[in-house]
Design a protein around this motif. Structure first.
Motif, PDB file in Angstrom:
ATOM      1  N   ARG A 211       0.843  -1.207   0.000  1.00 12.82           N
ATOM      2  CA  ARG A 211       0.000   0.000   0.000  1.00 12.82           C
ATOM      3  C   ARG A 211       0.870   1.244   0.000  1.00 12.82           C
ATOM      4  O   ARG A 211       0.549   2.250  -0.631  1.00 12.82           O
ATOM      5  CB  ARG A 211      -0.929  -0.033   1.219  1.00 12.82           C
ATOM      6  N   THR A 215       1.100   5.341  -2.279  1.00 14.25           N
ATOM      7  CA  THR A 215       0.664   6.574  -1.640  1.00 14.25           C
ATOM      8  C   THR A 215       1.085   7.769  -2.478  1.00 14.25           C
ATOM      9  O   THR A 215       2.028   7.681  -3.266  1.00 14.25           O
ATOM     10  CB  THR A 215       1.266   6.732  -0.231  1.00 14.25           C
ATOM     11  N   GLN A 443      -6.018   3.885  -4.966  1.00 12.38           N
ATOM     12  CA  GLN A 443      -5.274   5.138  -4.781  1.00 12.38           C
ATOM     13  C   GLN A 443      -5.320   6.070  -5.979  1.00 12.38           C
ATOM     14  O   GLN A 443      -5.115   7.271  -5.818  1.00 12.38           O
ATOM     15  CB  GLN A 443      -3.802   4.811  -4.472  1.00 12.38           C
TER      16      GLN A 443
END
Lengths: 643, 151
Positions: A211, A215, A443
């Motif tokens: 993850r 970002t 994202q």
């Protein structure tokens, strides 16, 4: 300070400034860092157009760069363009005006914001690469496991015909000797052995994206994925084999040059320049053959292909280049309407090819950038000549590009690790692919209200402010962000997802140094043409799509007669004409439906729909251009005052 | 925006008209789409742009700036692997039309400036430089020159 609304209107009108537009070629030093040295930060609202965003678009300009977010391939991706490129695309081809708000900020704030946008751009580029790599890992593993080399094309392997090991013809003797002198006579042999060993024993594992890799704030972790490592090793071995065997350039590399009609012979100066460039390139290849960079082989193969093209140029006494459009080109289908523009485009391309040659001649020795500029200019010219002779598919590269030379590997050596455990490896790679895709959607997926071209600009600005707080050891919360915003920009606000509303918000809340309207090139030309002769006939001529000297109807635009992006008072009557005409076109289209698949009907109906706002004094549709008439560019150049 | 306050008393009028069209066509109110429509315009405008000398200078400048930024964030994140770093540089370079990024001294000074921006010690910067340069003292000198520029 937040100005009162009435004062804002007077001030905005009063601040309209002449726009300086260095289009395509700068009148200043060609190697200057950026076209303008001025430090600027501008919030840009780009006017709407049909189907391209009826609410408009937004971007930020920082010095000579423009950063904006586009919905592309299922994701909201960040793009970076020069100010000239951006204007050419939006003001020129897309016929959209730009409303620019220059902010009054300190140098420190400017640098902070620039770093933030740049970092986000770099991070996202790498994130998209991770996605691509997870897909390529699976594809390569499957091809290796199935022993199906024809299913793969790897970088560098397509520049040359497949070399036959053990066969040599001395074609590259000069460079072989140079490498031997610089690095030892067994250098290439030893290197090939080493690469073979590395390939056999290479780690084979899935790219485990986390993850954190997706970002906004940070660069993804360091990855050297399986498919890239494998391709680099294969390319290195191929480079050595090509040198040893003296393999010739492939048909694919030479296709464009060989198909070209006879060109003028090289001049004495050009021959001398080519010889000098060849000598310089040879030195670079010697250095590359011992480079520690893991992808030296791909760069070496490209360089060797260019060196061979230089040799063929000197041998044949005419320009020969590898085909820079052979891989990854966008294909534009040339229909009847576009074909009318091709002769002028070909003429433009020929002029640019001459200019690229002239620019290259100014610098002695090897200069990759200028040689590559010649390579692509030559390819564009030959490609358009081919289209002019009847070709239907026009190959184009949208951005600067390094020819990849994709080609089949012949065979796919199998690393030991794959021989041991292929099914498990494939399963983990496929899982990795799915996880990366899910993370990317989470994202980077487009969301109309919460993740769009407006929100992401402001998120990037907020990231900059947050970094500033962190650097000073202060906490990051709503209150501190509010104070930091007020200190650096103005009042904090919640940005509206609709682009033109967000632009108003910036002007209302932040400290503005200047606000200006940059007309679309079509409107700029129409205005300057009318100012030149003050003739009503000029005004009428440029008011509609039938008689405009700079607009050509194209398949992308809906059917309409009058441009309504100018005087708002005229929109209702002109819109009524547009609506009536479009409904008429729809009726005709309905009759043509069996023959054109509904193309004319769709154009008419869309035309009618986009005419409706015009009845209410609004304008969305601008028309667009597939080719910019010289008059448009001249009007823009005249505005800048450049010669 | 320079629009008549009489005809546009509020943004609501414009918004309502936009919504009407958007609702009918289902097109995006928000941002530009790129996949099918805008890409054609980018495609048509760009090929002639990429072959100009001024654009070459801009590409090199952009590459060096991105190299600096990439180096700073790469090192600041605690990464040390030379292979991954060099692959990252190659990716950035290829997007700027550059394959032989080692050839330009500006590449090395930009990396050096990135090391400085990452705020690492001179000893750590020297280690990284030696590792990257693989014994080439000229390259080490360029890297450390860039590092020194940030001090």
């Amino acid at each position: 300070m937040r100005p009162a609304p009435a004062g804002r209107l007077r001030w905005v009108i009063g601040c309209l400034a002449v726009f300086w537009l260095p289009l395509v070629h700068s009148a200043e030093a060609p190697d200057a860092v950026g076209v303008s040295q001025e430090r600027v930060f501008e919030y840009l609202y780009i006017d709407a157009n049909e189907d391209r965003s009826s609410g408009g678009h937004t971007a930020v300009r920082i010095d000579n760069d423009v950063f904006h977010f586009l919905f592309k391939n299922d994701y909201l991706t960040m793009a970076r363009a020069t100010w000239a490129e951006f204007q050419l695309s939006y003001r020129g081809y897309q016929n959209r005006s730009i409303y620019s708000t220059r902010l009054e900020i300190s140098d420190a704030t400017h640098d902070l914001l620039r770093a933030s946008f740049l970092q986000r751009f770099l991070a996202q580029s790498r994130q998209l690469k991770i996605l691509q790599d997870t897909r390529h890992d699976v594809a390569l593993l499957q091809a290796i496991e199935q022993a199906a080399p024809s299913k793969m094309e790897l970088p560098g392997l397509g520049f040359f015909a497949a070399p036959t090991r053990g066969v040599t013809n001395g074609r590259y003797r000069e460079i072989q000797e140079a490498i031997a002198t610089a690095h030892g006579k067994d250098h290439l042999q030893n290197l090939r052995r080493e690469l073979q060993h590395q390939l056999s024993s290479m780690p084979v594992e899935a790219l485990a994206a986390s993850r954190r890799d997706f970002t906004k704030a940070t660069l993804p972790g360091a990855h050297y994925p399986f498919n890239q490592r494998y391709a680099d090793l294969v390319a290195g071995m191929r480079a050595i084999d090509v040198i040893a065997a003296g393999a010739a350039l492939s048909e694919k590399s030479l296709a464009l040059s060989l198909a070209a009609d006879s060109q003028a012979p090289l001049s004495t100066d050009q021959r001398r320049a080519l010889q000098s460039a060849g000598a310089g390139l040879r030195q670079r290849l010697v250095a590359l053959s011992a480079s520690p960079r893991p992808d030296w082989g791909v760069a070496f193969l490209l360089g060797l292909a260019r060196l061979e093209a230089i040799r063929l140029s000197l041998e044949s006494d005419r320009w020969v280049f590898i085909d820079a459009l052979a891989d990854d080109a966008s294909i534009v289908e040339v229909g009847d309407r576009m074909r009318r523009f091709i002769p002028r485009l070909r003429s433009d391309a020929e002029a640019l090819w001459a200019e690229a040659r002239s620019s290259w001649m100014q610098q002695d020795g090897w200069h990759e950038g200028r040689y590559a500029a010649m390579e692509i200019a030559h390819a564009n010219w030959l490609e358009l000549s081919r289209i002019e002779s009847g070709g239907a598919q026009w190959r184009i590269h949208a951005t600067r590009y390094v020819p990849r030379g994709l080609g089949p590997p012949g065979q796919l050596p199998k690393p030991d690790r794959i021989a041991e455990d292929a099914p498990l490896l494939l399963a983990t790679m496929q899982q990795s692919q799915q996880e990366a895709a899910a993370l990317a959607s989470e994202q980077m997926g487009y969301k109309l209200l919460t993740r769009n071209c407006v929100s992401e600009l402001f998120t990037t600005i907020d990231l900059a402010l947050a970094r500033s707080l962190i650097a000073r050891g202060e906490p990051v919360n709503r209150e501190t962000l509010q104070q930091e915003t007020r200190r650096r920009l103005g009042y904090m606000f919640t940005p509206n997802p609709i682009p033109y509303v967000s632009s108003d918000q910036v002007r209302d809340h932040w400290r503005v140094a200047e606000a200006r309207e940059l007309l679309s090139l079509r409107r700029l030309y129409a205005r300057s043409a009318y100012e030149a002769d003050s003739e009503l006939a000029t005004l009428l001529r440029e008011s509609n799509t039938l008689t405009s000297s700079v607009y050509q109807r194209n398949d992308k635009d809906s059917f309409f007669i009058f441009f309504t992006d100018g005087n708002a008072m005229l929109r209702p009557p002109l819109g009524l004409v547009n609506l009536t005409a479009a409904l008429g076109a729809s009726l005709v289209g309905a009759v043509q439906f069996p023959f054109d698949g509904g193309k004319a009907l769709k154009s008419g109906l869309r035309g009618a729909l986009f005419s409706l706002p015009e009845l209410g004094f609004q304008n969305i549709r601008k028309g667009s251009s597939t080719w910019l008439a010289p008059e448009l560019l001249n009007a823009a150049v005249a505005e800048t005052g450049a010669p | 925006m320079p629009q008549s306050p009489i005809l546009f008393p509020t943004s609501a009028t414009r918004l309502l008209c936009t919504i009407a069209v958007v609702g009918a066509l289902g097109v995006s109110m928000g941002c530009s789409i790129s996949a099918s429509v805008e890409s054609s315009f980018d495609v048509l405008s760009s090929p002639f742009e990429s072959s100009s000398a001024s654009s070459d200078g801009e590409a090199v400048a952009a590459f060096q700036e991105e190299t600096e930024g990439f180096t700073a964030t790469y090192i600041a994140a605690g990464n040390t692997e030379a292979d991954s770093f060099q692959k990252g540089l190659s990716d950035i370079a290829s997007q700027r039309g550059i394959s032989d990024w080692e050839a330009n001294p500006g590449t090395w000074t930009s990396i050096g400036r990135g090391l400085g921006q990452a705020d690492i010690s001179e000893a750590a910067a020297t280690d990284f430089a030696q590792n990257l340069a693989a014994g080439d003292e000229q390259i080490v000198a360029l890297l450390m020159q860039g590092y020194a520029d940030t001090l």
